[in-house]
Design a protein around this motif. Sequence first.
Motif, mmCIF file in Angstrom:
data_model
loop_
_atom_site.group_PDB
_atom_site.id
_atom_site.type_symbol
_atom_site.label_atom_id
_atom_site.label_comp_id
_atom_site.label_asym_id
_atom_site.label_seq_id
_atom_site.Cartn_x
_atom_site.Cartn_y
_atom_site.Cartn_z
ATOM 1 N N UNK A 166 3.096 7.461 8.015
ATOM 2 C CA UNK A 166 3.058 8.792 7.415
ATOM 3 C C UNK A 166 1.896 8.949 6.443
ATOM 4 N N UNK A 167 1.641 7.936 5.641
ATOM 5 C CA UNK A 167 0.547 8.065 4.661
ATOM 6 C C UNK A 167 -0.822 8.005 5.341
ATOM 7 N N UNK B 4 0.812 -1.218 0.000
ATOM 8 C CA UNK B 4 0.000 0.000 0.000
ATOM 9 C C UNK B 4 0.847 1.271 0.000
ATOM 10 N N UNK B 5 2.028 1.212 0.622
ATOM 11 C CA UNK B 5 2.921 2.376 0.616
ATOM 12 C C UNK B 5 3.238 2.769 -0.823
ATOM 13 N N UNK B 6 3.571 1.787 -1.640
ATOM 14 C CA UNK B 6 3.903 2.076 -3.039
ATOM 15 C C UNK B 6 2.674 2.421 -3.865
ATOM 16 N N UNK B 7 1.560 1.800 -3.571
ATOM 17 C CA UNK B 7 0.336 2.147 -4.308
ATOM 18 C C UNK B 7 -0.093 3.566 -3.994
ATOM 19 N N UNK C 65 11.377 0.783 8.107
ATOM 20 C CA UNK C 65 11.137 1.874 7.159
ATOM 21 C C UNK C 65 9.734 1.815 6.556
ATOM 22 N N UNK C 66 9.276 0.617 6.202
ATOM 23 C CA UNK C 66 7.926 0.494 5.652
ATOM 24 C C UNK C 66 6.872 0.872 6.686
ATOM 25 N N UNK C 67 7.108 0.488 7.927
ATOM 26 C CA UNK C 67 6.142 0.836 8.975
ATOM 27 C C UNK C 67 6.081 2.351 9.151
#
Length: 133
Positions: A130-131, A25-28, A123-125
Motif C-alpha cells: 500500500x505504501x 519501513x512500514x512504520x517509518x 499484514x506487513x506485506x
Amino acid sequence: MSYMDYNQFQAIMAENGYQKSKAVDVYLNKAMHYHRLAQKIVANTQDKEPVVKLKMEKFIKKYDKERVEAVWDAINVAKLEKYQGWKFIEDGDEFILQLQIKYQGKLKEATEFEQKQVELSTLYEQAYKEIRQ
C-alpha cells in the motif's frame, strides 16, 4: 516517549544489531506521515494569531507523539525480526514454506505463535504494498 530523530533511530538500530527491513519501513513511513502533518500545521499557523497557534499546538503535539510511537514500533519490529531470525516481508514466503513442510501442508497444526507470525508477515506485506502505490 520523548522526541526522537532519525539519527537516534539509526543509533538504536546499530547499537542493538537490528536490521532495517520492509516491515520496519512500514512504520517509518507512518512516522513520516505524522511528521508531515505536524509540519503542515506549523507552516499554516505561522502568520496566525497567538490564540490560533496555541490551539493548533495540541494537534502538533498529538502528531509528534504518534510519530515517535511509530518509530518505536519500527524498532520493535526490527527487534522481533532479529529474535526470530527472519524478516516478515523479505523472508515470509520461505517461513510459510518451511511451516508447510513441517506440518505436511496442515498449517492449522502450527503453534499459535507460528500462526501469528504468518499473520504478521501477511499484514506487513499488504501494508508495504500500500505504501509503495
